[in-house]
Design a protein around this motif. Structure first.
Motif, PDB file in Angstrom:
ATOM      1  N   GLY A 196       0.830  -1.216   0.000  1.00 20.55           N
ATOM      2  CA  GLY A 196       0.000   0.000   0.000  1.00 20.55           C
ATOM      3  C   GLY A 196       0.856   1.255   0.000  1.00 20.55           C
ATOM      4  O   GLY A 196       0.624   2.197  -0.767  1.00 20.55           O
ATOM      5  N   PHE A 197       1.885   1.214   0.855  1.00 22.21           N
ATOM      6  CA  PHE A 197       2.783   2.355   0.982  1.00 22.21           C
ATOM      7  C   PHE A 197       3.483   2.651  -0.346  1.00 22.21           C
ATOM      8  O   PHE A 197       3.552   3.790  -0.811  1.00 22.21           O
ATOM      9  N   LEU A 198       3.962   1.572  -1.012  1.00 23.07           N
ATOM     10  CA  LEU A 198       4.648   1.748  -2.298  1.00 23.07           C
ATOM     11  C   LEU A 198       3.703   2.328  -3.345  1.00 23.07           C
ATOM     12  O   LEU A 198       4.086   3.194  -4.131  1.00 23.07           O
ATOM     13  N   LEU A 199       2.454   1.877  -3.346  1.00 17.77           N
ATOM     14  CA  LEU A 199       1.483   2.390  -4.319  1.00 17.77           C
ATOM     15  C   LEU A 199       1.234   3.877  -4.108  1.00 17.77           C
ATOM     16  O   LEU A 199       1.191   4.661  -5.060  1.00 17.77           O
ATOM     17  N   VAL A 200       1.079   4.275  -2.837  1.00 16.55           N
ATOM     18  CA  VAL A 200       0.848   5.694  -2.533  1.00 16.55           C
ATOM     19  C   VAL A 200       2.047   6.527  -2.991  1.00 16.55           C
ATOM     20  O   VAL A 200       1.895   7.595  -3.609  1.00 16.55           O
ATOM     21  N   CYS A 201       3.265   6.017  -2.709  1.00 14.28           N
ATOM     22  CA  CYS A 201       4.487   6.722  -3.135  1.00 14.28           C
ATOM     23  C   CYS A 201       4.502   6.908  -4.644  1.00 14.28           C
ATOM     24  O   CYS A 201       4.766   7.996  -5.151  1.00 14.28           O
ATOM     25  N   ALA A 202       4.202   5.801  -5.371  1.00 16.55           N
ATOM     26  CA  ALA A 202       4.237   5.854  -6.837  1.00 16.55           C
ATOM     27  C   ALA A 202       3.249   6.894  -7.348  1.00 16.55           C
ATOM     28  O   ALA A 202       3.566   7.691  -8.233  1.00 16.55           O
ATOM     29  N   LEU A 203       2.044   6.906  -6.752  1.00 15.52           N
ATOM     30  CA  LEU A 203       1.018   7.850  -7.176  1.00 15.52           C
ATOM     31  C   LEU A 203       1.499   9.290  -6.970  1.00 15.52           C
ATOM     32  O   LEU A 203       1.368  10.146  -7.852  1.00 15.52           O
ATOM     33  N   GLY A 204       2.087   9.521  -5.777  1.00 12.35           N
ATOM     34  CA  GLY A 204       2.586  10.868  -5.470  1.00 12.35           C
ATOM     35  C   GLY A 204       3.613  11.340  -6.484  1.00 12.35           C
ATOM     36  O   GLY A 204       3.557  12.471  -6.974  1.00 12.35           O
ATOM     37  N   ILE A 205       4.538  10.441  -6.831  1.00  6.76           N
ATOM     38  CA  ILE A 205       5.599  10.826  -7.772  1.00  6.76           C
ATOM     39  C   ILE A 205       5.022  11.074  -9.164  1.00  6.76           C
ATOM     40  O   ILE A 205       5.410  12.021  -9.853  1.00  6.76           O
ATOM     41  N   GLU A 206       4.037  10.244  -9.571  1.00  3.03           N
ATOM     42  CA  GLU A 206       3.419  10.461 -10.887  1.00  3.03           C
ATOM     43  C   GLU A 206       2.729  11.825 -10.939  1.00  3.03           C
ATOM     44  O   GLU A 206       2.766  12.513 -11.957  1.00  3.03           O
ATOM     45  N   ILE A 207       2.096  12.203  -9.810  1.00  4.07           N
ATOM     46  CA  ILE A 207       1.434  13.519  -9.764  1.00  4.07           C
ATOM     47  C   ILE A 207       2.473  14.617  -9.980  1.00  4.07           C
ATOM     48  O   ILE A 207       2.259  15.568 -10.741  1.00  4.07           O
ATOM     49  N   LEU A 208       3.623  14.473  -9.334  1.00  4.26           N
ATOM     50  CA  LEU A 208       4.689  15.473  -9.502  1.00  4.26           C
ATOM     51  C   LEU A 208       5.147  15.537 -10.955  1.00  4.26           C
ATOM     52  O   LEU A 208       5.349  16.614 -11.509  1.00  4.26           O
ATOM     53  N   VAL A 209       5.314  14.363 -11.589  1.00  4.35           N
ATOM     54  CA  VAL A 209       5.773  14.329 -12.978  1.00  4.35           C
ATOM     55  C   VAL A 209       4.740  15.009 -13.877  1.00  4.35           C
ATOM     56  O   VAL A 209       5.071  15.797 -14.758  1.00  4.35           O
ATOM     57  N   PHE A 210       3.458  14.710 -13.614  1.00  8.95           N
ATOM     58  CA  PHE A 210       2.391  15.312 -14.417  1.00  8.95           C
ATOM     59  C   PHE A 210       2.388  16.831 -14.299  1.00  8.95           C
ATOM     60  O   PHE A 210       2.099  17.532 -15.250  1.00  8.95           O
ATOM     61  N   SER A 211       2.696  17.315 -13.074  1.00  7.15           N
ATOM     62  CA  SER A 211       2.598  18.759 -12.855  1.00  7.15           C
ATOM     63  C   SER A 211       3.568  19.531 -13.744  1.00  7.15           C
ATOM     64  O   SER A 211       3.372  20.714 -14.013  1.00  7.15           O
ATOM     65  N   PHE A 212       4.618  18.862 -14.244  1.00  6.60           N
ATOM     66  CA  PHE A 212       5.541  19.541 -15.146  1.00  6.60           C
ATOM     67  C   PHE A 212       4.879  19.820 -16.492  1.00  6.60           C
ATOM     68  O   PHE A 212       5.233  20.753 -17.185  1.00  6.60           O
ATOM     69  N   PHE A 213       3.918  18.963 -16.878  1.00  9.75           N
ATOM     70  CA  PHE A 213       3.261  19.140 -18.170  1.00  9.75           C
ATOM     71  C   PHE A 213       1.987  19.954 -18.039  1.00  9.75           C
ATOM     72  O   PHE A 213       1.671  20.765 -18.887  1.00  9.75           O
ATOM     73  N   TYR A 214       1.255  19.698 -16.930  1.00  5.53           N
ATOM     74  CA  TYR A 214       0.002  20.425 -16.727  1.00  5.53           C
ATOM     75  C   TYR A 214       0.067  21.078 -15.365  1.00  5.53           C
ATOM     76  O   TYR A 214       0.008  20.384 -14.346  1.00  5.53           O
ATOM     77  N   ARG A 215       0.183  22.401 -15.350  1.00  8.95           N
ATOM     78  CA  ARG A 215       0.326  23.081 -14.060  1.00  8.95           C
ATOM     79  C   ARG A 215      -0.870  22.823 -13.154  1.00  8.95           C
ATOM     80  O   ARG A 215      -0.737  22.820 -11.931  1.00  8.95           O
ATOM     81  N   SER A 216      -2.038  22.584 -13.776  1.00 12.78           N
ATOM     82  CA  SER A 216      -3.250  22.438 -12.958  1.00 12.78           C
ATOM     83  C   SER A 216      -3.189  21.213 -12.042  1.00 12.78           C
ATOM     84  O   SER A 216      -3.940  21.139 -11.066  1.00 12.78           O
ATOM     85  N   THR A 217      -2.289  20.242 -12.356  1.00 10.39           N
ATOM     86  CA  THR A 217      -2.123  19.087 -11.454  1.00 10.39           C
ATOM     87  C   THR A 217      -1.751  19.561 -10.056  1.00 10.39           C
ATOM     88  O   THR A 217      -2.129  18.953  -9.059  1.00 10.39           O
TER      89      THR A 217
END
Length: 930
Positions: free
Chosen positions: A545-566
Motif C-alpha cells: 500500500g505504501f509503495l502504491l501511494v508513493c508511486a502515485l505521489g511521484i506520478e502527480i509530480l511528474v504530471f505537474s511539469f506538463f500540466y500546471r493544474s495538477t
C-alpha cells in the motif's frame, strides 16, 4: 558523509551533462568540398534586409482602413517579386535565426549554451563564400559572421551595444542609423577608387540588420503604435536604399533584394519558444533572377492568412528558414555553404529549366557530401561487425542516383531530374540524422542502469543508517574480495571494448559509472535479504500500500511539469490532509488556516503564465499588504516579554519595512516613467540595486528565534521580489510563506499525534542552538510524507506562477527596475533570482521543520534525493529531439530542471542553514554607569 555527498554530486553532474552528449551534440561535420552551379548566375550582387523580430502578419496585414502596413513592400510583392512565409525553428532567438538564414543550418542547442556573441562552432556561410560582404547593424549579430570567415572580406559596421535600450524614447533610431550609414558608405565610395571597384565586383553581399522592430516589440508589444510605426520606417528605408543602389549601378538589373526576419514575437513581446507568432516570418524577394508575382485562382494553406491579408490570388511560396541560404547562393553564383541543409526553393527563381535543374543537382551533391563525411566518421569508430549502415543510401545507391540525374539533365528531362534530386536530398538528410543519433540507445541504457543503481543505493543507505528495520550484519571479507575483483574485471572489459572503437572520453564515463555504483549496491546484499525477510514476516500489505501511494505521489509530480493544474489538485488534497489523518481534532484553528491557505495557493497554478499582461497596481497593493503584516508582527514583538527583544532587533525590522516601502515606490514610479518614455530614473536604479544587495545581509542581523528569523527572511526577499514583479505573481511568495509558517506548526502537531515527541514551545525555539541536539530520532514512515511535502512545495514554488521551462520566452519588463539596456547575462541572472526566491522560502521552512521535528537534515534530505531521482529517470526517457521544437525544448528543460533541482537542493540546504542559524553581531555601544 562528505564522501557520499561528493559521490552524489559527481553522479548527478554526469547524468545532467549526459543528456547534451546523447541528444544534443553538434551536428556539424567538416571536410566537404564546395559545390557550385556551373552556369552563370543572374545577379552580380545581393542586398539582404533582416528586420529582427518582424512577424509575418505584422508586415502583410492591412490597417483598419485597408491600407497596407508597408506600402512599398506591398507594391513589390504585388507587382515585382515573389513572397511567402519563412518557417523558422526553435529556439526563436536572433543568433540561431541568423545562422539558419546565412549559413543554412539550424544551430544545435549546444551553441545556445555557449552564449550569443561569439562563434562557438566553426561554420561556413554565404558571406564567407562571397567575394565581399559589407554589413551594418547590431554588435550582437554581425561579428559572428566576420569571425568565422576566412581572410578579411567580411566587413562590419556596428553601433554601440548601449544603444539597445528597451526603455529609450524610440528604438527605431537603430534602423535609421543603419540606413544613414549605408547611404554615407555609397556616397564615400565615389571618391574612393579601391572601394568603388570592390563594389563593382561580382558576388557581392550587402547585409542590413535592422534591430529597431525587435527592441520596440520587447518594450511596447507588437500590437503597439511604436512597433507599427517602426515597420513603416523600415519600409521607407528599404525603398530609399533600393532606389539608391539601383541608381549607383546605373539600373543594370543585376541586383537581387531579399527581405526577411530572423524570428517573430508573441503578443506579449517575447520570443524563443515555438508559438506560430514566433516561427512565422515574412520573405519577400525581388530584382535580378527572382520570379515575378504569379497570379492564381485558388491556393490551399491550413492557416487562414491569405483571406485576412487579401492576397488570395498571388501565389504564396513558403520556405523553411534554412532554404534562404541556398537561394542567396544560387542568385549570385557562389558555392552553397558547406554545412547548409536547406533545399533551394526553385519557385523563387526566374531562370531556365536547365539552370534550375543544375542548381538543385548542386544542392543535392552538397548535402550528400555531408552525409558521406558523417558516414565515414561513424564507420571509423565502430567495429566492422557491429556497424549497420543506412540502407536507402548505400554506396551503390548513391552512384545510381547521381548517374540517373546526370543522364536526365543531358536528355533535357529537367522535371524528372528535379524530382530525383529532391528525393536524394530528403534521403541524405534522413541519413545525416541516422548517423548523428547512432549511439543513442547504447548510451541511454548505460545512463539508465547507473540511475537505477544509484537510487537503489540511496534507499539502502537510508534503511541501513536511519531506520531500525534491519539488524547490523557482519560482512564476509572473502566474499567482498571476490566481488571487488569481479566488478573490476567487468569494468576492464567495458573499457577495452570502448578503447578498440576509439570512443570519446565521455563515453568511458557514461559506461563505467554503473560499475562502481552497482558494486556498492551488491555489497549491501545482506541488508537487502534482511529487509526482505523483515517485511515479508510482518507488514506485507502495508508495504505494498505504501509503495502504491508513493508511486502515485511521484506520478502527480511528474504530471505537474506538463500540466500546471495538477498542482492545484495536489494542493486541494493537501488541504484535506488534517481531516484524513484526524489531526484537526488536536488543533482546530491551525488546521483551518492550513486548509484556507492551501486553497488560496491552489489558485495560482490555474492563472495564465506571468508576463502576458502587466498589472502594476496589484504589485503596489502587495507591497502595502506586506507592510501591514510587518506592522502586526512589529506590534506583537513589542508586546512580547522583554527578554526576547532589544532595540537592535527592532531597528533591523524597521529597516526591512522601509525597504519594502521603497521597493513599492520604485515599482510604481519606474512604470510611470517608462510609460511616458522618460527612461529609467537613475535614483530608482540605485535604490533597486541597493535593495538587492541588502536583502542578502539583513536577515543575518535579525534574532535567530524561529518565527522572527523566518519572517525577517521573508521581508528581505519580498523587497527584491517586488522589484522583479509585473503582475499577480507578487502575491505568490506571501501566500506561499504563510502556508510555510502553518506547515511548521502542523508538523509539530503531527509529531505529537504519532507520539514521537514531547512538546517544545515553538515560540521560544532558537535556530542557533538547534544544531547541537544530540537526540536525533530514527526515521518514521510519516517522514516520507514530510519529504514528499517538501518536494511538492518546491515544484509549486517553481511552476506556481508560470512555466519557467520556457526561460527563453521571458519578459524583459520584469527587470526594468534594474536595467533597460539589453544585456543577456545580467537579465538572465535577475530572472533566475526571481525564480530562486520562492525556493529559498520553502527551503528555510523545511530547515525549520527538520530542526523542530528532531531529525538530522541528512536523513530527510536522502528521502528527497530518492524522490527527485525517480522523477529524473522519468524525464530522461521523455526527452525528445524530434517533433515540434517547442516539445524538444520543454522536454530538455524538464530533465535539466529535475536534475538541477537535486544539485540545487544540496546548495539550498546549505543556504537555508546559513540564513537560519548564522547571526552577524553589530558592534554595540557599551553603557557607562556613573
Amino acid at each position: 558523509i562528505p564522501v557520499f555527498i561528493l559521490a552524489g554530486l559527481i553522479v548527478h553532474c554526469v547524468f545532467l551533462v549526459s543528456i547534451f552528449d546523447i541528444y544534443f551534440s553538434s551536428p556539424l561535420v567538416h571536410g566537404m568540398t564546395p559545390q557550385q552551379t556551373p552556369l552563370p548566375p543572374p545577379a552580380k550582387r545581393l542586398v539582404l534586409f533582416v528586420a529582427d523580430g518582424l512577424r509575418a502578419d505584422s508586415l502583410y496585414e492591412l490597417n483598419s482602413n485597408d491600407t497596407p502596413q508597408a506600402p512599398y513592400l506591398r507594391g513589390i510583392l504585388e507587382n515585382n517579386g515573389s513572397w511567402g512565409i519563412s518557417h523558422t525553428r526553435v529556439p526563436t532567438e536572433s543568433r540561431p535565426g541568423h545562422v539558419a538564414l546565412i549559413a543554412g543550418f539550424y544551430e544545435d542547442v549546444s551553441a545556445v549554451a555557449k552564449g550569443w556573441k561569439e562563434n562557438p562552432v566553426e561554420f561556413d556561410s554565404v558571406f564567407n563564400e562571397s567575394k565581399y560582404t559589407w554589413s551594418w547593424g547590431s554588435p550582437d549579430i554581425l561579428p559572428m559572421f566576420a569571425k568565422g570567415a576566412t581572410g578579411d572580406h567580411v566587413y562590419t559596421f556596428c553601433y554601440a551595444a548601449e544603444s539597445e535600450d528597451f526603455g529609450a524614447q524610440d528604438a527605431a533610431k537603430l534602423d535609421t542609423w543603419v540606413f544613414d550609414h549605408v547611404k554615407d558608405f555609397f556616397n564615400s565610395s565615389r571618391s574612393n577608387q579601391t572601394l568603388f571597384s570592390a563594389l563593382n565586383e561580382e558576388k557581392v553581399v550587402l547585409f542590413l540588420h535592422l534591430l529597431g522592430i525587435d527592441t520596440n516589440g520587447h518594450a511596447h508589444r507588437p500590437n503597439s503604435r511604436e512597433y507599427k510605426e517602426n515597420i513603416k520606417k523600415v519600409d521607407e528605408g528599404v525603398k530609399e536604399i533600393a532606389s539608391m543602389i539601383d541608381n549607383f549601378y546605373g539600373n543594370d538589373g543585376k541586383t537581387a533584394f531579399i527581405l526577411t526576419s530572423d524570428h517573430g514575437m508573441t503578443d506579449w513581446g517575447s520570443h524563443g519558444a515555438g508559438h506560430p507568432s514566433e516561427t512565422l516570418t515574412p520573405l519577400i524577394a525581388w530584382g535580378a533572377g527572382v520570379n515575378y508575382p504569379q497570379k492564381v485562382t485558388s491556393q490551399f494553406f491550413e492557416d487562414n492568412f491569405l483571406k485576412e491579408w487579401k492576397l488570395e490570388n498571388l501565389k504564396r511560396l513558403d520556405v523553411n528558414q534554412a532554404d534562404i541560404a541556398p537561394l542567396m547562393a544560387s542568385l549570385i553564383g557562389v558555392p552553397f555553404p558547406l554545412n547548409s541543409v536547406g533545399t533551394l526553393p526553385l519557385e523563387y527563381l526566374n531562370n531556365s529549366a536547365h539552370f534550375k535543374a543544375e542548381s538543385i543537382f548542386t544542392n543535392a551533391v552538397q548535402i550528400l557530401e555531408q552525409f558521406k563525411v558523417k558516414m565515414s566518421q561513424k564507420k571509423e569508430t565502430t567495429l566492422s561487425f557491429l556497424f549497420t549502415p543506412f540502407k536507402p543510401l548505400s554506396d551503390s545507391e548513391q552512384v545510381n542516383f547521381l548517374k540517373k540525374t546526370r543522364l536526365y539533365i543531358q536528355q533535357q528531362k529537367y522535371n524528372e531530374a528535379v524530382s530525383l534530386c529532391k528525393t536524394l536530398i530528403n534521403l541524405a538528410l534522413e541519413g545525416l540524422s541516422y548517423y548523428h543519433t547512432y549511439d543513442r540507445l547504447f548510451l541511454g541504457l548505460s545512463i539508465a542502469v547507473g540511475f537505477v543503481g544509484w537510487t537503489t543505493y540511496v534507499i539502502l543507505v537510508i534503511i541501513k543508517t536511519h531506520t531500525n528495520l534491519t539488524k547490523t550484519v557482519q560482512t564476509n571479507n572473502k566474499e567482498s574480495t571476490v566481488l571487488f575483483y569481479g566488478f573490476a574485471f567487468v569494468g576492464m572489459i567495458i573499457a577495452f571494448f570502448l578503447l578498440i572503437q576509439t570512443c570519446p572520453w565521455t563515453y568511458y564515463v557514461y559506461c563505467l559509472l554503473p560499475v562502481p555504483v552497482w558494486y556498492a549496491v551488491v555489497r549491501e546484499l545482506p541488508v537487502i535479504q534482511d529487509l526482505a525477510a523483515n517485511l515479508l514476516s510482518h507488514h506485507i500489505r502495508q508495504s505494498i500500500g505504501f509503495l502504491l501511494v508513493c508511486a502515485l505521489g511521484i506520478e502527480i509530480l511528474v504530471f505537474s511539469f506538463f500540466y500546471r493544474s495538477t498542482l492545484t489538485i495536489g494542493l486541494l488534497v493537501f488541504a484535506g490532509w488534517p481531516v484524513i489523518t484526524q489531526l484537526w481534532v488536536q488543533a482546530k484553528t491551525t488546521a483551518l488556516i492550513w486548509t484556507l491557505l492551501c486553497v488560496l495557493l491552489a489558485i495560482f497554478p490555474l492563472m495564465p503564465v506571468v508576463g502576458r499582461e502587466p498589472n502594476v497596481p496589484l504589485v503596489i497593493a502587495t507591497g502595502l499588504l506586506t507592510l501591514l503584516f510587518s506592522c502586526f508582527s512589529l506590534a506583537s514583538l513589542c508586546k512580547s516579554e522583554n527578554k526576547y527583544r532589544n532595540n537592535e532587533d527592532l531597528k533591523v525590522h524597521f529597516y526591512q519595512m522601509l525597504s519594502i516601502a521603497l521597493s513599492t515606490y520604485v515599482v510604481s514610479s519606474t512604470h510611470d516613467s517608462l510609460k511616458n518614455k522618460q527612461g529609467l530614473p537613475v535614483l530608482n536604479q540605485i535604490i533597486s540595486w541597493m535593495t538587492l544587495v541588502s536583502s542578502s545581509v539583513l536577515p543575518l542581523l535579525s534574532p535567530t528565534l524561529l518565527f522572527q528569523r523566518l519572517f525577517s527572511i521573508l521581508l528581505s526577499l519580498m523587497s527584491t521580489y517586488l522589484l522583479l514583479s509585473t503582475g499577480y505573481e507578487a502575491l505568490f511568495p506571501l501566500v506561499l510563506s504563510g502556508l510555510m509558517f502553518v506547515w511548521i506548526n502542523m508538523e509539530q502537531k503531527a509529531l505529537q499525534h504519532y507520539g514521537l515527541s514531547l512538546k517544545p514551545k515553538l515560540a521560544v525555539f532558537n535556530f542557533a542552538y538547534a544544531t547541537d541536539i544530540t537526540q536525533f530520532r530514527q526515521l518514521h514512515l510519516d517522514d516520507v510524507r514530510r519529504s514528499f511535502f517538501f518536494v511538492f512545495f518546491i515544484v509549486t514554488a517553481f511552476f506556481g506562477t508560470g512555466n519557467i521551462a520556457s526561460v527563453n520566452s521571458f519578459d524583459p519588463a520584469s527587470v526594468y527596475c534594474f536595467l533597460t539596456v539589453f544585456s543577456p547575462f545580467v537579465m538572465g541572472g535577475l530572472l533566475l533570482l526571481k525564480v530562486v526566491i520562492p525556493f529559498v522560502l520553502v527551503s528555510c521552512a523545511f530547515e525549520a521543520v527538520q530542526v523542530t521535528t528532531q531529525l538530522s537534515s541528512k536523513s530527510l534530505f536522502l528521502i528527497v534525493l530518492v524522490i527527485s531521482d525517480i522523477m529524473a529517470l522519468h524525464f530522461f526517457f521523455l526527452v525528445k529531439d524530434y517533433g515540434s521544437w517547442l516539445d524538444i525544448g520543454t522536454s530538455i528543460s524538464h530533465y535539466v530542471l529535475v536534475m538541477s533541482l537535486t544539485i540545487f537542493m544540496m546548495l539550498m540546504n546549505g543556504l537555508a542553514q546559513l540564513l537560519t542559524t548564522k547571526r552577524l553581531e553589530l558592534p554595540r555601544r557599551t553603557k557607562h554607569h556613573s
